[in-house]
Write an enzyme that holds these catalytic residues in place. Sequence first.
Site, mmCIF file in Angstrom:
data_model
loop_
_atom_site.group_PDB
_atom_site.id
_atom_site.type_symbol
_atom_site.label_atom_id
_atom_site.label_comp_id
_atom_site.label_asym_id
_atom_site.label_seq_id
_atom_site.Cartn_x
_atom_site.Cartn_y
_atom_site.Cartn_z
ATOM 1 N N LYS A 1 -77.155 -32.427 -25.327
ATOM 2 C CA LYS A 1 -77.878 -31.841 -26.520
ATOM 3 C C LYS A 1 -77.689 -30.384 -26.457
ATOM 4 O O LYS A 1 -78.261 -29.830 -25.418
ATOM 5 C CB LYS A 1 -79.389 -32.383 -26.496
ATOM 6 C CG LYS A 1 -80.106 -31.923 -27.469
ATOM 7 C CD LYS A 1 -81.537 -32.634 -27.658
ATOM 8 C CE LYS A 1 -82.610 -32.025 -28.765
ATOM 9 N NZ LYS A 1 -83.782 -31.820 -28.047
ATOM 10 N N HIS B 1 -93.010 -31.864 -22.489
ATOM 11 C CA HIS B 1 -92.634 -33.395 -22.345
ATOM 12 C C HIS B 1 -91.868 -33.669 -21.000
ATOM 13 O O HIS B 1 -91.744 -32.513 -20.382
ATOM 14 C CB HIS B 1 -91.537 -33.696 -23.647
ATOM 15 C CG HIS B 1 -90.191 -32.946 -23.157
ATOM 16 N ND1 HIS B 1 -89.931 -31.627 -23.772
ATOM 17 C CD2 HIS B 1 -89.067 -33.381 -22.854
ATOM 18 C CE1 HIS B 1 -88.714 -31.408 -23.364
ATOM 19 N NE2 HIS B 1 -88.091 -32.264 -22.792
ATOM 20 N N ASP C 1 -88.384 -35.478 -19.275
ATOM 21 C CA ASP C 1 -87.212 -36.250 -19.676
ATOM 22 C C ASP C 1 -87.406 -37.551 -19.360
ATOM 23 O O ASP C 1 -87.438 -38.080 -18.260
ATOM 24 C CB ASP C 1 -86.071 -35.444 -19.347
ATOM 25 C CG ASP C 1 -85.866 -34.109 -19.866
ATOM 26 O OD1 ASP C 1 -86.330 -33.813 -20.747
ATOM 27 O OD2 ASP C 1 -85.089 -33.305 -19.175
ATOM 28 N N HIS D 1 -92.214 -29.997 -18.999
ATOM 29 C CA HIS D 1 -91.528 -29.021 -19.455
ATOM 30 C C HIS D 1 -91.743 -28.312 -20.799
ATOM 31 O O HIS D 1 -92.029 -29.426 -21.705
ATOM 32 C CB HIS D 1 -90.200 -28.658 -18.686
ATOM 33 C CG HIS D 1 -88.990 -29.891 -19.151
ATOM 34 N ND1 HIS D 1 -89.135 -30.824 -18.880
ATOM 35 C CD2 HIS D 1 -88.162 -29.850 -20.420
ATOM 36 C CE1 HIS D 1 -88.118 -31.709 -19.525
ATOM 37 N NE2 HIS D 1 -87.736 -31.006 -20.455
HETATM 38 O O1 LIG Z 1 -81.533 -39.584 -21.503
HETATM 39 C C1 LIG Z 1 -82.403 -38.765 -22.515
HETATM 40 C C2 LIG Z 1 -83.485 -38.014 -21.837
HETATM 41 C C3 LIG Z 1 -84.124 -37.158 -22.754
HETATM 42 O O2 LIG Z 1 -85.129 -36.525 -22.058
HETATM 43 C C4 LIG Z 1 -83.881 -37.023 -24.032
HETATM 44 C C5 LIG Z 1 -82.893 -37.897 -24.744
HETATM 45 C C6 LIG Z 1 -82.139 -38.567 -23.862
HETATM 46 O O3 LIG Z 1 -82.451 -37.786 -26.116
HETATM 47 C C7 LIG Z 1 -83.712 -37.220 -26.755
HETATM 48 C C8 LIG Z 1 -83.179 -36.852 -28.280
HETATM 49 C C9 LIG Z 1 -82.017 -36.358 -28.762
HETATM 50 C C10 LIG Z 1 -81.671 -36.225 -29.959
HETATM 51 C C11 LIG Z 1 -82.485 -36.842 -31.093
HETATM 52 O O4 LIG Z 1 -81.967 -36.964 -32.203
HETATM 53 C C12 LIG Z 1 -83.637 -37.726 -30.361
HETATM 54 O O5 LIG Z 1 -84.179 -38.335 -31.680
HETATM 55 C C13 LIG Z 1 -84.056 -37.687 -29.346
HETATM 56 C C14 LIG Z 1 -84.001 -35.890 -26.083
HETATM 57 O O6 LIG Z 1 -84.872 -34.991 -27.295
HETATM 58 C C15 LIG Z 1 -84.522 -35.931 -24.892
HETATM 59 O O7 LIG Z 1 -86.136 -36.170 -24.955
HETATM 60 O O1 AKG Z 2 -83.916 -25.452 -23.723
HETATM 61 C C1 AKG Z 2 -84.282 -26.067 -22.771
HETATM 62 O O2 AKG Z 2 -84.277 -25.209 -21.585
HETATM 63 C C2 AKG Z 2 -85.116 -27.461 -22.372
HETATM 64 C C3 AKG Z 2 -84.782 -28.255 -23.633
HETATM 65 C C4 AKG Z 2 -85.143 -29.577 -23.345
HETATM 66 O O3 AKG Z 2 -86.238 -29.618 -22.514
HETATM 67 C C5 AKG Z 2 -84.597 -30.975 -23.740
HETATM 68 O O4 AKG Z 2 -83.714 -30.789 -24.709
HETATM 69 O O5 AKG Z 2 -85.119 -31.913 -23.554
HETATM 70 FE FE FE2 Z 3 -86.331 -31.831 -21.744
#
Ligand SMILES: Oc1cc(O)c2c(c1)O[C@H](c1ccc(O)c(O)c1)[C@@H](O)[C@H]2O
Ligand code: AKG
Ligand code: FE2
Length: 391
Positions: A225, A244, A246, A301
């Site tokens: 991401k 949140h 992770d 975090h």
């Molecule tokens: O394995 C993970 C851990 C995470 O903490 C997150 C994840 C996957 O995906 C989330 C995410 C990313 C993109 C989207 O469009 C979403 O709806 C969720 C990310 O935000 C994170 O929580």
């Molecule tokens: O931008 C950051 O340093 C953290 C982002 C984050 O916590 C996430 O994408 O789950």
């Molecule tokens: Fe995060």
Amino acid sequence: MARVEALSMSGATAIPAEYVRPQEERHGLGDAYDEAAASWSAAGSPRIPVVDVAAFDATDPASPASLTVVDAVRAAAEEWGVMHVAGHGIPEDLIDALRSAGTGFFRMPIEDKEAYANDPAAGRLEGYGSRLAGSAGEDGKREWEDYLFHMLHPDARADHALWPAYPPEYVPVTKTFGEHVSALSSRLLAILSLGLGVPADTLERRLRLTSGEAEVEDDLLLKLKINYYPRCPQPELAVGVEAHTDVSALSFILTNGVPGLQVVDSSGAWVTARDEPGTLVVHVGDALEILSNGRYTSVLHRGLVNRQAVRVSWVVFAEPPPDSVLLRPLPELVEGDGAETPRFEPRTFRQHLERKVLKKTNDQHEEEVVKKPPVAAGRRRGAQGPEEGAE
Ligand SMILES: Oc1cc(O)c2c(c1)O[C@H](c1ccc(O)c(O)c1)[C@@H](O)[C@H]2O
Ligand SMILES: O=C(O)CCC(=O)C(=O)O
Ligand SMILES: [Fe+2]
């Protein structure tokens, strides 16, 4: 879909109501540069531990040098749930190339990025998006960020058609980076297993092995991401990413050097992460907290925004396959002599995600507790409760 980048570029001096966080969430929010300066200048202010894992020798995990690494990583994972990892083995020039490839994508005009737009409501999570943190349309629920999200590793599961075609080096550079993070994730899981007093391959096996009669090995998935946090005219009212933990086993974070990441320390205070050159920030996520029966802490975090500089972060989530692996405290910890009481009910990764989302949208649903941010500085983490189900 309104992009935060467009709002930021509009020159408006006030942010729309849907980005204004509720009063109870605004504690300690502010311009990330001011928060960082205040937190780093205070004498004796807490620091996220820096651990160098270069000396860990997987072929000789009992050597004094390996044991020193195991002890430092164990302590950081127990006390903080987050650490800056040095000696990670990922070449600096590859990291620079990753940063410039991702930045190159976000430098394109918004219309061009829209070609990659995702559609979470239709189940298409991969692509370019802007997140709604809670229920759609409610005020105070949006986060001040746009992002690009896609599967990174294993390569066979990644759909390169969803990866940016521009800049042209995006695909090869990001793919190579994924291979390095995969190796680092195995190395850290070995170190963290030894830190629990179990054999080095334990955590990775438990995160990858299908439960059931036949032991089928599935892959640990890496998802990338790229968070893009535009400049914000009212950073004391907004968040880039709300508080949140992770859901992953481990998360790996790189940034463009602009501050913004804050973590809760063991006293319950927000600590702003420093830029520690040559390191990656590594979070313990929920999956590892569950497997370790809560010995390792899934770190709470959030991301602050600022008035002067665009912040970009690259987050790799290492997660188990969604359905085939049962997440539960390691039998080595909760069975036999000296067994600990299991603190978490077994669940698949998908079930964990669903319960967490359900909990967030329905506070009455108390059997799965999502960690809550501190309401005042100095409140202890214990008061927020880990996400436990089996006590
Ligand atoms: O394995 C993970 C851990 C995470 O903490 C997150 C994840 C996957 O995906 C989330 C995410 C990313 C993109 C989207 O469009 C979403 O709806 C969720 C990310 O935000 C994170 O929580
Ligand atoms: O931008 C950051 O340093 C953290 C982002 C984050 O916590 C996430 O994408 O789950
Ligand atoms: Fe995060």
